[in-house]
Every structure is written in C-alpha cells, then in structure tokens.
Design an enzyme around this catalytic site. Structure first.
Site, mmCIF file in Angstrom:
data_model
loop_
_atom_site.group_PDB
_atom_site.id
_atom_site.type_symbol
_atom_site.label_atom_id
_atom_site.label_comp_id
_atom_site.label_asym_id
_atom_site.label_seq_id
_atom_site.Cartn_x
_atom_site.Cartn_y
_atom_site.Cartn_z
ATOM 1 N N LYS A 39 -38.319 -24.616 31.006
ATOM 2 C CA LYS A 39 -37.771 -23.578 30.759
ATOM 3 C C LYS A 39 -35.814 -23.839 30.010
ATOM 4 C CE LYS A 39 -38.101 -21.033 35.312
ATOM 5 N NZ LYS A 39 -37.516 -20.430 36.716
ATOM 6 N N LYS A 44 -53.698 -13.369 32.527
ATOM 7 C CA LYS A 44 -53.221 -13.233 33.679
ATOM 8 C C LYS A 44 -52.738 -12.082 33.423
ATOM 9 C CE LYS A 44 -51.967 -15.568 37.142
ATOM 10 N NZ LYS A 44 -51.498 -16.573 37.986
ATOM 11 N N LYS A 50 -45.762 -8.833 34.512
ATOM 12 C CA LYS A 50 -45.264 -8.223 34.417
ATOM 13 C C LYS A 50 -44.721 -7.823 33.373
ATOM 14 C CE LYS A 50 -41.407 -9.790 36.647
ATOM 15 N NZ LYS A 50 -40.701 -11.772 36.347
#
Ligand code: TRP
Length: 335
Positions: free
Chosen positions: A117, A199, A202
């Site tokens: 991150k 996978k 979104k």
C-alpha cells in the site's frame, strides 16, 4: 435470542469498500450465514481501517450502510449474529493504542500489505497505514474469539495478532485468548469472467458481477464471458485447458447445486451459446432475492439503525470487559 454460552466465538471485519460481488458471495458470505449454527459470530464494518487511504466521506458513509444491508440480505441474521460498525465501539481505538505499545516497529515494517500500500499510495504513507495491524489486533482480541476467518492476504496480520496476544499474556497472565485462523471447509473460488486466470474483482467491472446488478446486466456479462480457444467447443470440466468454462461451471454448480457430471450431461451436444445464458440466468435468479432485499433494507433506515445500534451495544459489553482488564493489567488507575 438463543443461548450462545457454550458456543465458540468467531469474528471477522470487512472493509466497507462498496459493492460486493458474486465472488464474495459464493466464496465466503453465503457460508458465513451458516456459521451462526455453530459459533457465536461477530461481523463488523471496518470503517476505521478504510481511512488509512483517502476516502470521500459521503461515499464511505453510504458504502458502510450499503454493505451492512447487503450482508443482512445475504442471510446474516442480526438476531443470531452481532453486526456492528467498528467506529461505534470506541474500545477498538482505545485498545489499539495500548497494543501499539506492545507491537514492534520492526514487526510492522515487515507487513507485506504495508509495503504494497505504501508503494501504491506513495503520496500518503501515513502513520495509520503503518499501525493498522495494531488496530486489527485490537478488533480481534477485544472479543476473545476462538477463530478468525481470513483470506490469504490477511494471514500475516492474524499471525501478528497472535504474537501480540502471546507477548501481552507472557507479561501479565492470561488476558487474551490466542485466536486461530478459520479455514472454511467449502467456498468456491470464482474467477473473472473476462480473465479466468485472475480472481473476480471489483476493479475489473466487465468480468465482475455485482450483487446489485440488474438481471439484464448479468445476462450481458455472461454472454460476453470468455470460454476457451480450443476447437472442442463443449462443456467439459478441465481447469487446466479450459479455465473459462471451468469457472462458468463452478458458478453454475454453486447456484444450482448440480455436480460437474450433471452439468456436462445437461449441456451435451449444446454449444456455449446455450451454456453461457443458462449460467447467467441461474446467477440472476440466485441474486434476485438478495438485490431486492438489500434495496428494501436500504430504504428502511429505522430498521438498519436499530440493527447497528443494537449490534454496537452488544459488542461494547464484551469489548469493555476486555479493555477494563487490560487497563488494570498495564497499571492505569480505575475510574
Ligand atoms: N484488515 C481486514 C481486510 O482488509 C479487515 C479487518 C479489519 C479484519 N479488522 C479485522 C478482518 C479483524 C478480520 C478481523 O480485509
């Protein structure tokens, strides 16, 4: 309310990032609804975690409520599970401070999620992003759970939670239960409709079916789904050479309860032009009641409010007991 005294405790937090999708549902949430038979379950919307990355405030608020509504619509019964919003239970922030003093700089520096991150958001490497695992340890340890169901990406944080709990217990006696990761027995791994090697996510909207998608959108996405490039053009389960077809078969199996053999027989001699819309229809039918129920709950503000207020109150009772014990152990003066 049922008697939950002898049940083992299970807890999980979910970041309210917005739209849940078919992969979340078939892979995890659907199975969580059944956990309440066996466990005393706590599920919370981890809104405090989301602000380690900049959020648009009205959107975060909407996502938090929308996600709670969707969980209920997926079968998490608020009578049988404790459902709450993390920021409503102030003990999370309080224990996080204490645990931060029992977590080492070196340990936090080794967290792969922090490294990922901070490289992704290099303009905002804030202290919260760094100390996030101490908050997560607090989320967990407050409720003395036996189990924490976690995906691959959260394993390292759970390991650290166990280390922090053990370190604290070694200093002060048995304050925390040391939780185990919970690996679900079932749960399909649903891949993207446009790229069966990754996978469902979104961030790839064309390959992703959202729980709130309308039937016509679902049908369109399935008609465009990638199958395979071999010349056989038949419905056969072979994830190695036909990953797209295998993914569609897994989805169909999860929605209809049929086995792969039964599905192969059903579509024998029929092409993908028949198979793909059939999968789309099965998914649309599976999601229809969830979408309708989510929309109904979102409109019923009073109900939603009663769910999260009641959940926070129940959660606080347990959390306060643990926090009081911790404050006493570390030497704070009682109020
Ligand atoms: N960090 C988790 C995630 O990103 C969410 C989370 C927060 C969580 N607190 C938790 C999960 C406690 C399990 C237990 O997915």
């Amino acid at each position: 309310m049922e008697n939950t005294i002898e049940k083992k405790v299970l807890l999980s937090g979910i970041q309210p990032s917005g739209d849940l999708h078919l992969g979340n549902y078939l892979g995890a949430i659907r199975n969580w609804a059944r956990l309440a038979d066996e466990f005393d379950c706590y599920f919370f919307m981890a809104d405090m975690h989301t602000i380690t990355v900049r959020q648009d405030p009205p959107t975060l608020r909407r996502h938090t409520l929308q996600q709670l509504a969707q969980y209920i619509a997926c079968g998490l019964d608020p009578q049988r599970n404790t459902l709450f919003i993390q920021s409503h239970v102030h003990e999370h922030a309080e224990l996080a401070w204490v645990l931060g003093c029992y977590t080492m700089f070196g340990e936090l520096s080794r967290m792969t999620q922090f490294k990922d991150k901070s490289s992704k958001h290099s303009e905002n490497i804030n202290a919260g992003l760094f100390t996030y695992p101490a908050l997560m340890a607090a989320d967990i340890l407050l409720y003395q759970p036996d189990y924490v169901p976690v995906g691959e990406d959260q394993k390292q944080h759970c390991e650290l939670t166990r280390d922090i709990a053990q370190r604290f217990n070694n200093l002060y006696g048995e304050v925390f239960k040391v939780p185990e990761p919970y690996i679900p027995k079932v749960g399909a791994r649903i891949m993207s409709l446009t790229d069966p090697a990754s996978k469902m996510s979104k961030s790839d909207a064309a390959g992703c079916v959202f729980l709130l998608d309308k039937p016509e959108d679902i049908m369109r996405k399935f008609k465009k789904a990638v199958t395979d490039s071999d010349t056989e053009r038949c419905v056969r389960y072979d994830p190695q050479t036909k990953p797209g077809v295998a993914n569609l078969m897994s989805i169909y199996a999860s929605c209809t309860g049929r086995t792969f053999d039964e599905i192969e027989a059903e579509f024998e001699g029929k092409g993908y032009g028949v198979f793909k819309p059939a999968v789309g229809e099965a998914v649309a039918e599976t999601l229809r009641p969830i979408r309708e129920e989510s929309e109904r709950i979102m409109k019923d503000k009073a109900y939603l409010e009663s769910v999260y207020r009641d959940g926070a109150e129940r959660a606080s009772r347990t959390a306060r007991r643990t926090l009081n014990k911790v404050y006493k152990k570390v030497g704070f003066v009682a109020k």
